[in-house]
Write a protein that holds these residues in place. Structure first.
Motif: not given
Length: 255
Positions: A118-119, A121-122, A126-127, A130, A177, A223-224
């Motif tokens: 998860e880390q 991928k972030a 990116g996120q 959020w 990201g 996914p944005s």
């Protein structure tokens, strides 16, 4: 259409505009220098610094992590500047090696972390959805400083290029990201190359790509970051292909 929440899309879109302010002119400089993958390398090096700092027990968004990330990016930028001076003929290949070492180093550091996937991928995707208004304040200050330095030294940018580049990429990669950093740097610059007022056109490509990408990703629940990358690429590249194959002109980025 219920996904079009301005309280969510607003900060995300402003974050994209802030990233574009510095990344479009930097991307144009990257194309001039012919070092296309430098942004990927420095972004990945900064990401490696973030992961290493987290492994040392520092809070993810703490000031210690930011110092380590910027320090890592500056060290990487300094190394790449030496390559430009002493190994210009194989610089692009060495930049690729820097990137792959930083990428695999991140994987190794996260190998025993149950949340490592998860880390990672972030870090890559990116996120952006959020993000909050409060998180945009540091990026706004850094963007203003970078833009000031960039345009003040417009006649001698070699002095500040790597320094500005490292700080800009480090500040943005943690928010949007690696993929969006690369897309924001290279695609608008490529799509506006050879066009009059290329900087304004580049900003327009990027802003439209972020706006449409955020809307589509929200409506389609995708996914944005990935959708934004595709939208920027479509907006930047399709008109050139259309002109080439229907009017028998030349691509705007082939000059």
């Amino acid at each position: 259409m219920d996904g079009l929440d301005v309280s969510i899309l607003g900060p995300a879109f402003i974050a994209g505009l802030l990233v574009l302010i510095t990344h479009v002119p930097l991307g144009q400089e990257v194309l001039k220098r012919g070092i296309i993958f430098i942004d990927l390398a420095i972004a990945q090096i900064a990401g490696l610094g973030v992961i290493a700092a987290s492994r040392l027990g520092f809070e993810t968004h703490g000031w210690e992590v930011q110092i380590i990330a910027i320090g890592s990016a500056l060290l990487g930028a300094w190394g790449l500047s030496l390559l430009e001076k002493h190994q210009a003929k194989i610089q692009e290949a060495l930049i690729g090696i820097f990137f792959i070492l930083a990428a695999t180093g991140s994987i190794l550091l996260l190998a025993d972390n149950p949340h490592g996937g998860e880390q990672l991928k972030a870090l890559l995707v990116g996120q952006i959805l959020w993000l909050t208004w409060a998180q945009l304040m540091p990026l706004t200050l850094i963007t203003g400083l970078i833009a000031l330095l960039w345009f003040l030294f417009q006649h001698n940018r070699r002095i500040v290029f790597y320094l500005v580049f490292a700080v800009a990429v480090t500040s943005s990669v943690q928010l949007v990201g690696v993929y969006l950093v690369f897309a924001s740097l290279i695609i608008p610059a490529l799509g506006s190359r050879g066009i009059r007022k290329s900087l304004i056109v580049g900003y327009g490509i990027g802003a439209l790509g972020y706006g449409l990408g955020l809307i589509l990703s929200s409506v389609l629940d995708l996914p944005s970051g990935a959708v934004i990358v595709w939208m920027i690429a479509i907006i930047a590249l399709l008109p050139g292909f259309f002109i080439k194959y229907t009017i028998k002109g030349t691509l705007p980025f082939s000059q």
